[in-house]
Design an enzyme around this catalytic site. Structure first.
Site, PDB file in Angstrom:
ATOM      1  N   CYS A  57       0.829  -1.203   0.000  1.00 36.12           N
ATOM      2  CA  CYS A  57       0.000   0.000   0.000  1.00 36.12           C
ATOM      3  C   CYS A  57       0.867   1.259   0.000  1.00 36.12           C
ATOM      4  CB  CYS A  57      -0.887  -0.009   1.240  1.00 36.12           C
ATOM      5  SG  CYS A  57      -1.797   1.505   1.425  1.00 36.12           S
ATOM      6  N   CYS A  63      -1.125   6.455   6.718  1.00 31.07           N
ATOM      7  CA  CYS A  63      -2.523   6.145   7.043  1.00 31.07           C
ATOM      8  C   CYS A  63      -2.710   5.664   8.480  1.00 31.07           C
ATOM      9  CB  CYS A  63      -3.046   5.121   6.039  1.00 31.07           C
ATOM     10  SG  CYS A  63      -4.579   4.327   6.518  1.00 31.07           S
ATOM     11  N   TYR A 293     -24.417 -10.467  24.349  1.00 25.72           N
ATOM     12  CA  TYR A 293     -23.829  -9.421  23.502  1.00 25.72           C
ATOM     13  C   TYR A 293     -24.037  -9.830  22.036  1.00 25.72           C
ATOM     14  CZ  TYR A 293     -21.314  -8.887  27.953  1.00 25.72           C
ATOM     15  OH  TYR A 293     -20.967  -8.789  29.284  1.00 25.72           O
ATOM     16  N   ASP A 362     -19.776 -12.661  23.400  1.00 29.94           N
ATOM     17  CA  ASP A 362     -18.931 -11.933  22.450  1.00 29.94           C
ATOM     18  C   ASP A 362     -18.979 -10.448  22.801  1.00 29.94           C
ATOM     19  OD1 ASP A 362     -17.540 -11.078  20.238  1.00 29.94           O
ATOM     20  OD2 ASP A 362     -19.068 -11.606  18.774  1.00 29.94           O
ATOM     21  N   CYS A 389     -12.469  -9.759  20.780  1.00 27.11           N
ATOM     22  CA  CYS A 389     -11.561  -9.053  19.875  1.00 27.11           C
ATOM     23  C   CYS A 389     -10.491  -8.341  20.686  1.00 27.11           C
ATOM     24  CB  CYS A 389     -12.336  -8.081  18.995  1.00 27.11           C
ATOM     25  SG  CYS A 389     -13.282  -6.885  19.933  1.00 27.11           S
TER      26      CYS A 389
HETATM   27  N1  SAH Z   1     -21.982 -11.221  18.463  1.00 26.45           N
HETATM   28  C1  SAH Z   1     -22.258 -10.130  17.581  1.00 26.45           C
HETATM   29  C2  SAH Z   1     -21.904  -8.746  18.132  1.00 26.45           C
HETATM   30  C3  SAH Z   1     -20.598  -8.609  18.844  1.00 26.45           C
HETATM   31  S1  SAH Z   1     -20.093  -6.940  19.127  1.00 26.45           S
HETATM   32  C4  SAH Z   1     -21.591 -10.352  16.245  1.00 26.45           C
HETATM   33  O1  SAH Z   1     -20.644 -11.112  16.132  1.00 26.45           O
HETATM   34  O2  SAH Z   1     -22.027  -9.747  15.257  1.00 26.45           O
HETATM   35  C5  SAH Z   1     -20.503  -6.667  20.807  1.00 26.45           C
HETATM   36  C6  SAH Z   1     -21.947  -6.284  21.018  1.00 26.45           C
HETATM   37  O3  SAH Z   1     -22.129  -6.084  22.417  1.00 26.45           O
HETATM   38  C7  SAH Z   1     -22.410  -5.013  20.333  1.00 26.45           C
HETATM   39  O4  SAH Z   1     -23.527  -5.306  19.539  1.00 26.45           O
HETATM   40  C8  SAH Z   1     -22.787  -4.081  21.506  1.00 26.45           C
HETATM   41  O5  SAH Z   1     -23.909  -3.255  21.218  1.00 26.45           O
HETATM   42  C9  SAH Z   1     -23.110  -5.060  22.599  1.00 26.45           C
HETATM   43  N2  SAH Z   1     -22.989  -4.581  23.990  1.00 26.45           N
HETATM   44  C10 SAH Z   1     -22.096  -3.702  24.500  1.00 26.45           C
HETATM   45  N3  SAH Z   1     -22.246  -3.586  25.837  1.00 26.45           N
HETATM   46  C11 SAH Z   1     -23.272  -4.403  26.176  1.00 26.45           C
HETATM   47  C12 SAH Z   1     -23.898  -4.730  27.423  1.00 26.45           C
HETATM   48  N4  SAH Z   1     -23.503  -4.173  28.567  1.00 26.45           N
HETATM   49  N5  SAH Z   1     -24.902  -5.627  27.409  1.00 26.45           N
HETATM   50  C13 SAH Z   1     -25.309  -6.206  26.254  1.00 26.45           C
HETATM   51  N6  SAH Z   1     -24.755  -5.939  25.053  1.00 26.45           N
HETATM   52  C14 SAH Z   1     -23.759  -5.053  25.008  1.00 26.45           C
END
Ligand code: SAH
Length: 432
Positions: A57, A63, A293, A362, A389
């Site tokens: 790149c 960047c 989540y 997650d 992550c």
């Molecule tokens: N499992 C999903 C989203 C993961 S991202 C996927 O793979 O697509 C993490 C998610 O946690 C987000 O959607 C965010 O809105 C949610 N989140 C953040 N804090 C939270 C909480 N205290 N309780 C419930 N969800 C939450």
């Protein structure tokens, strides 16, 4: 090297983190220090590491989006593997990281900021760190190629329609950002034009001209953001063309993606990530599964086909309504979604002494919290699949679970974001 892939250099007993410098290299480095602020830059490399390659790149040095493009992809994988080994070894053996066969052009969501340069030319790219100056970027090696071409056409059309890019400092101008989302399987393409005002001069002709150049676009949305804010999207939305969302297929389920909903940005690796997570759970069709989540319900809906019932919990109201729509769209009747804080929801479940056989969790980068984890322990859930992550917060949460009756059975790193220092990790825990 540090966690972000910067080289660590010791100068007069002070530690300096240098971008674009690899382990074992000899180089001339410029260090600028103002009070506590230290900035380091490689001027010339005298002795190169074996892992070094020339970044593909042209924007690599300015960047900042990719931090590891100066390493071969194999070395990047090795770097991420070692990072996880160092952090998680006390929990057990770590599987080999799952890498990408083609680690370029993987992003399905592309966001570009517009601006005028000093000569008045419209440029698009990303903000330079801590400033309102846009670094022009015409092509990106990790984004869907279709987006670069659409953004280039938007800039051309702005010129012929005499539309100005928004000036963040003066608060003047019209178009602030362009957001493009693409469905890798469906081939649907969404373009979101983020504007500073409701009035879009020449709107219909602009849309017509954009569609003529790019018949691949399936929907165009105008999002109005008239606030002085670093948030990209505003509250108000108008669908200018098409259905206002795109759909894509992931692990055999169809998902609706709107401008604001969270959807994993690397769909090829997401199939691998979810596939592995669901394999680890060894579902038989008899289980009650919780997806904590859950976002727009991806893991819950994919798991629902192999479980008795699934429950999803998510804080974001829009995401929950997408999850419900997605379960209907996929004709799934054994999934329920709740809009709540995952910790509060777990406390309620543990009070009701509900049986949950498997928990998928997650959480965001900040990880989970004690409320959630202590209720999980109380529920005596047999197995937990923790996807993260951010390995640092995951490691902290794993410590808690291991101290409170769980054993780590498997750790699987997945490379979701090639060329960046980020790494995703799936961990399987079982009740002892
Ligand atoms: N499992 C999903 C989203 C993961 S991202 C996927 O793979 O697509 C993490 C998610 O946690 C987000 O959607 C965010 O809105 C949610 N989140 C953040 N804090 C939270 C909480 N205290 N309780 C419930 N969800 C939450």
């Amino acid at each position: 090297m540090d966690e972000e892939g910067k080289g660590i250099v010791k100068i007069k007993n002070k530690i300096v983190h240098v971008p674009n410098l690899l382990e074992g290299e000899t180089a001339i480095v410029e260090i600028i220090q103002k009070k506590d602020f230290v900035k380091a830059k490689v001027i010339k490399i005298d002795e190169k590491a074996k892992s070094r390659i020339t970044p593909k790149c042209p924007y690599f040095n300015n960047c900042g989006g990719c931090q590891l493009q100066h390493m071969s992809y194999e070395s990047q994988a090795e770097f991420k593997q070692q990072k996880i080994e160092k952090l998680m070894k006390p929990f057990g053996k770590i599987n080999k990281i799952l890498t990408m066969a083609e680690p370029f052009y993987y992003r399905n969501k592309i966001h570009s900021t517009l601006s005028q340069d000093q000569k008045g030319k419209i440029v698009s790219g990303i903000y330079e760190e801590n400033t309102h100056r846009v670094i022009p970027i015409e092509k990106c090696m990790i984004q869907d190629k279709r987006a670069d071409m659409i953004i280039a056409s938007v800039k051309e059309l702005m010129k012929s329609f005499k539309l100005r890019a928004y000036d963040e400092d003066r608060g003047q101008g019209f178009l602030r950002h362009v957001l493009v989302k693409t469905g890798f399987v469906s081939n649907e393409v969404m373009v979101v034009l983020i504007t500073a005002s409701q009035v879009f001069p020449g709107k219909n002709d602009f849309i017509k001209a954009l569609l003529k150049k790019h018949p691949e676009i399936t929907t165009i949305i105008m999002n109005i953001n008239n606030r002085k804010t670093s948030l990209v999207l505003g509250e108000t939305e108008k669908v200018l063309y098409g259905k206002g969302y795109i759909e894509d297929i992931l692990c055999g389920c169809i998902f609706q993606i709107s401008p604001k909903s969270f959807y994993q940005i690397n769909p090829i690796q997401t199939e691998i990530l979810y596939g592995k997570a669901i394999d680890m759970a060894k579902l038989t069709g008899k289980e009650t599964v919780l997806d904590a989540y859950c976002g727009i319900g991806t893991i819950a809906l994919i798991a629902s086909r192999k479980a008795k019932e699934v429950i999803g919990v998510e804080l974001n109201k829009d995401a929950v309504s997408d999850a419900i729509k997605n379960s209907k769209r996929n004709k799934i009747s054994n999934a329920k979604f709740y809009n709540a804080d995952a910790g509060d929801f777990m406390v309620e479940l543990s009070k009701e002494k509900q049986t949950i056989d498997t928990v998928f969790m997650d959480p965001p980068r900040s990880g989970s919290d004690e409320k959630f984890l202590s209720s999980l322990v109380k529920l005596k859930t047999k197995q937990v699949i923790y996807i993260s992550c951010n390995p640092t917060t995951q490691e902290r949460d794993l410590q808690y679970l291991v101290k409170n009756g769980y054993k780590v059975e498997e750790i699987q790193p997945v490379d979701m974001f090639p060329h960046t220092y980020h790494v995703e990790v799936i961990t399987l825990l079982q009740k002892v």
